[in-house]
Each structure stands twice: as C-alpha cells, then as structure tokens.
Design a protein around this motif. Structure first.
Motif, PDB file in Angstrom:
ATOM      1  N   ASN A 129       0.833  -1.205   0.000  1.00  0.00           N
ATOM      2  CA  ASN A 129       0.000   0.000   0.000  1.00  0.00           C
ATOM      3  C   ASN A 129       0.868   1.255   0.000  1.00  0.00           C
ATOM      4  O   ASN A 129       1.084   1.872   1.058  1.00  0.00           O
ATOM      5  N   PHE A 179      -0.052   3.968  -1.752  1.00  0.00           N
ATOM      6  CA  PHE A 179      -0.879   4.877  -2.532  1.00  0.00           C
ATOM      7  C   PHE A 179      -1.133   6.230  -1.859  1.00  0.00           C
ATOM      8  O   PHE A 179      -1.747   7.103  -2.464  1.00  0.00           O
ATOM      9  N   SER A 180      -0.661   6.405  -0.641  1.00  0.00           N
ATOM     10  CA  SER A 180      -0.769   7.739  -0.032  1.00  0.00           C
ATOM     11  C   SER A 180       0.244   8.701  -0.641  1.00  0.00           C
ATOM     12  O   SER A 180       0.033   9.919  -0.646  1.00  0.00           O
ATOM     13  N   ASP A 202       1.237   8.116  -6.913  1.00  0.00           N
ATOM     14  CA  ASP A 202       0.076   8.464  -7.727  1.00  0.00           C
ATOM     15  C   ASP A 202       0.129   7.664  -9.026  1.00  0.00           C
ATOM     16  O   ASP A 202       0.936   7.953  -9.917  1.00  0.00           O
ATOM     17  N   ILE A 203      -0.741   6.664  -9.134  1.00  0.00           N
ATOM     18  CA  ILE A 203      -0.676   5.803 -10.331  1.00  0.00           C
ATOM     19  C   ILE A 203      -1.245   6.488 -11.571  1.00  0.00           C
ATOM     20  O   ILE A 203      -1.056   5.990 -12.688  1.00  0.00           O
ATOM     21  N   THR A 209      -0.650  -7.308  -5.554  1.00  0.00           N
ATOM     22  CA  THR A 209      -0.557  -6.944  -4.146  1.00  0.00           C
ATOM     23  C   THR A 209      -0.034  -8.119  -3.318  1.00  0.00           C
ATOM     24  O   THR A 209      -0.297  -9.277  -3.647  1.00  0.00           O
ATOM     25  N   GLN A 234      -7.087  -0.745  -0.371  1.00  0.00           N
ATOM     26  CA  GLN A 234      -6.135   0.340  -0.577  1.00  0.00           C
ATOM     27  C   GLN A 234      -5.974   0.735  -2.047  1.00  0.00           C
ATOM     28  O   GLN A 234      -5.417   1.788  -2.364  1.00  0.00           O
ATOM     29  N   ILE A 235      -6.457  -0.099  -2.964  1.00  0.00           N
ATOM     30  CA  ILE A 235      -6.254   0.138  -4.388  1.00  0.00           C
ATOM     31  C   ILE A 235      -7.073   1.346  -4.857  1.00  0.00           C
ATOM     32  O   ILE A 235      -8.260   1.467  -4.526  1.00  0.00           O
ATOM     33  N   PRO A 236      -6.477   2.261  -5.661  1.00  0.00           N
ATOM     34  CA  PRO A 236      -7.248   3.396  -6.227  1.00  0.00           C
ATOM     35  C   PRO A 236      -8.243   2.892  -7.279  1.00  0.00           C
ATOM     36  O   PRO A 236      -7.931   2.776  -8.458  1.00  0.00           O
TER      37      PRO A 236
END
Length: 311
Positions: free
Chosen positions: A48, A50-51, A54-55, A66, A73-75
């Motif tokens: 995780n 992703f904070s 930025d994908i 993962t 947690q996935i966008p």
C-alpha cells in the motif's frame, strides 16, 4: 517490461525476476514518490504505497500485484478507468490464520487464559472448567482458503465441519455447506462459529444481534475476516451467552483503549496478528514469482480480483 517493487525481497529474488526477462526497480514503500523511473513501470508489486504514489502518473501501468489479500487500498477509480489488472495474495496467509483459529478454539475449551493467570500469580489450583473439542460442530462463515486450511487442521479432532458460501456448494473438508440465505442454520446449531469472509457491500454489518441471538448458550464466536463484518456493540450486548470469543479484527483499529472488549473475561483479543508468520515473505514471493512467470508468457494469472466485488 519494467517492474516496480515497493517491498524488498532481496537481491537474489530480484535476480530471479530479471532472469524471467523483466527490468526490476525497487523503491521503499514508506518513502516512495513519483519520478521518471517509477512512472515508466509496466507492473507494480506492492502492498500500500498509494498515499504518496500516484498511479495516474504511471501511464504504462497495466498490472498491480498486491502482497495483501484485501484490496481496499487500491485506487479503484483509476484501475477501472484504465482496466488495470489486479491480482492479490489469496491464500498467502491462510496457514497461519488457520493455526490461530485452532489455537483459539483450544484455548477457550481448555480455559487456558485462567490457567495462565494462575501461573503468573503462582497459584496452584486445579481448574475443572475445561472441556473437549471432540464431537463438536464447527461452523465457518465463508469456505475460502482460510476456512479450508482451518477445516483441514480441525478434522483430526473428530469434529463436524459446516460452512456457508454464496450458493451452498459443497467444498472439500466440509461435512455440510449452506447458502447465505441458510446461514441461520449454522448460528442455530454449531458449537463454534468462525467468521472468515471479506468485507463487501453485502457483508458489512452482516453479523449482528439477530445472528448472536440464534446461537446456543456456551458457544464460541470468532472473527478473523474483517472487523466491520461484525457489529461489536451487538457482540458486547450478547457476550454472556458465549463460553468464549476470539477476535483478531475490529471495526476500528487499533482497538480503542476504552473499548469494553478489553475488560471482558471471556474474550481473547489479538491485534490483527493472526496472519503473521516467519514463512510469509517466502510464500508471498513464490506467489508473485509464479504470476510474473505467467504474465510474461501471456498465460492466465492466479488470484485475479474483481475490483467491483472487492475479492
């Protein structure tokens, strides 16, 4: 093809991936930020990040692998928009979680918490409030890999094993399976009910006072799936009917210092710890490696996730 790892599996493991034909880059998940090198990756192997990662800037990204089973947690919006493939670590933590289930059932039936306290206080007093697991009926809400691994380990104790899944389909290691609509049969008849299902829009709050009221006095309830599946307030209200309760996941984590659950004598609390094992990293890498081997060979991947369903 370029892979970004945010978990360090070691140079030997990374070389194994290079030998498959990939270019490997590694950035620490805790400090990762987008740059030109990262943004050119085709595959992301991660937990995780992703904070800070930025994908939307990773225009070539086609596949996220993962190390977790859950994918909250996935966008989701970006993944759906670009049809990015998601695969998880289904089954990766099932063995230690199954062992936690067996351990907790035995602790409750053998009243080990009381015995441990007596040892700490140097009290020599025989405890006659123990009973056997033999001949019990154990019910699992969910018949996935966690429940299956637990059922395999419980079979030698001479128990009957029931399970609940969407359509009541028969599963190996389960004596009887029920559909979701028939779930009440498990709560009414089993000596222990163990929740192992993922959190989805259909399962959040599924286990509540209505289910607890169906259970016999002196039974066991356990949750090792997701905390928000169980209404903790309802569980606390019904707590006196249970011989014991074991909980590894909670509606809010960490569990509040002021939660009444801490003080209840028939409750075993572990801090979302059931998945932990010294073998996890090796097992997880083997799963990742096998999927990367399939991906570069254009073969179907294991553990592909339906992002809309959440599993």
């Amino acid at each position: 093809m370029k892979i970004l790892f945010t978990i360090n599996y070691g140079e030997n493991k990374f070389q194994m991936v290079r030998n498959l034909g990939y270019e490997v880059i590694y950035y620490n998940e805790e400090t990762i930020k987008n740059n030109e090198d990262i943004n050119s990756a085709d595959i992301l192997v991660t937990y995780n990040p992703f904070s800070t990662l930025d994908i939307t800037q990773m225009k070539k990204l086609k596949y996220i692998q993962t190390s977790s089973v859950g994918i909250d947690q996935i966008p989701k919006v970006e993944v759906l928009k670009r049809n990015i493939t998601i695969a998880n670590n289904k089954g990766g933590y099932s063995i230690p979680m199954a062992e936690w289930i067996v351990m907790s059932i035995l602790e409750i039936y053998k009243n080990s918490m009381k015995l441990h306290k007596q040892q700490q206080n140097k009290v020599w007093k025989m405890n006659m409030d123990t009973t056997e697991l033999s001949d019990r009926t154990i019910g699992f809400i969910g018949t996935g890999t966690i429940a299956t691994e637990a059922a395999k380990r419980l079979e030698p104790f001479g128990v009957k094993i029931w399970g609940v899944n969407t359509n009541g389909s028969n599963k190996e290691h389960f004596d009887k399976c029920f559909s979701t609509e028939e779930m009440h049969e498990v709560f009414k008849n089993c000596d222990a009910v163990i929740c192992t299902i993922p959190a989805t829009k259909d399962t959040i709050g599924l286990i509540n006072k209505d289910k607890f009221n169906l259970m016999k006095s002196g039974t066991i309830f356990m949750n090792v799936g997701r905390g928000n599946i169980v209404r903790e307030k309802d569980l606390i209200e019904c707590i006196d009917k249970f011989r014991g309760v074991a909980i590894d996941v909670f509606e809010e984590e960490p569990l509040s210092y002021n939660s009444p659950l801490w003080e209840l004598k028939n409750v075993i609390i572990t801090p979302h710890n059931s998945w932990v094992s010294d073998k996890n990293k090796e097992r997880t890498f083997n799963m990742i490696y096998n999927n990367l081997k399939k991906y570069i060979a254009n073969e179907p991947l294991n553990n592909i996730v339906d992002i809309n369903k959440g599993y």
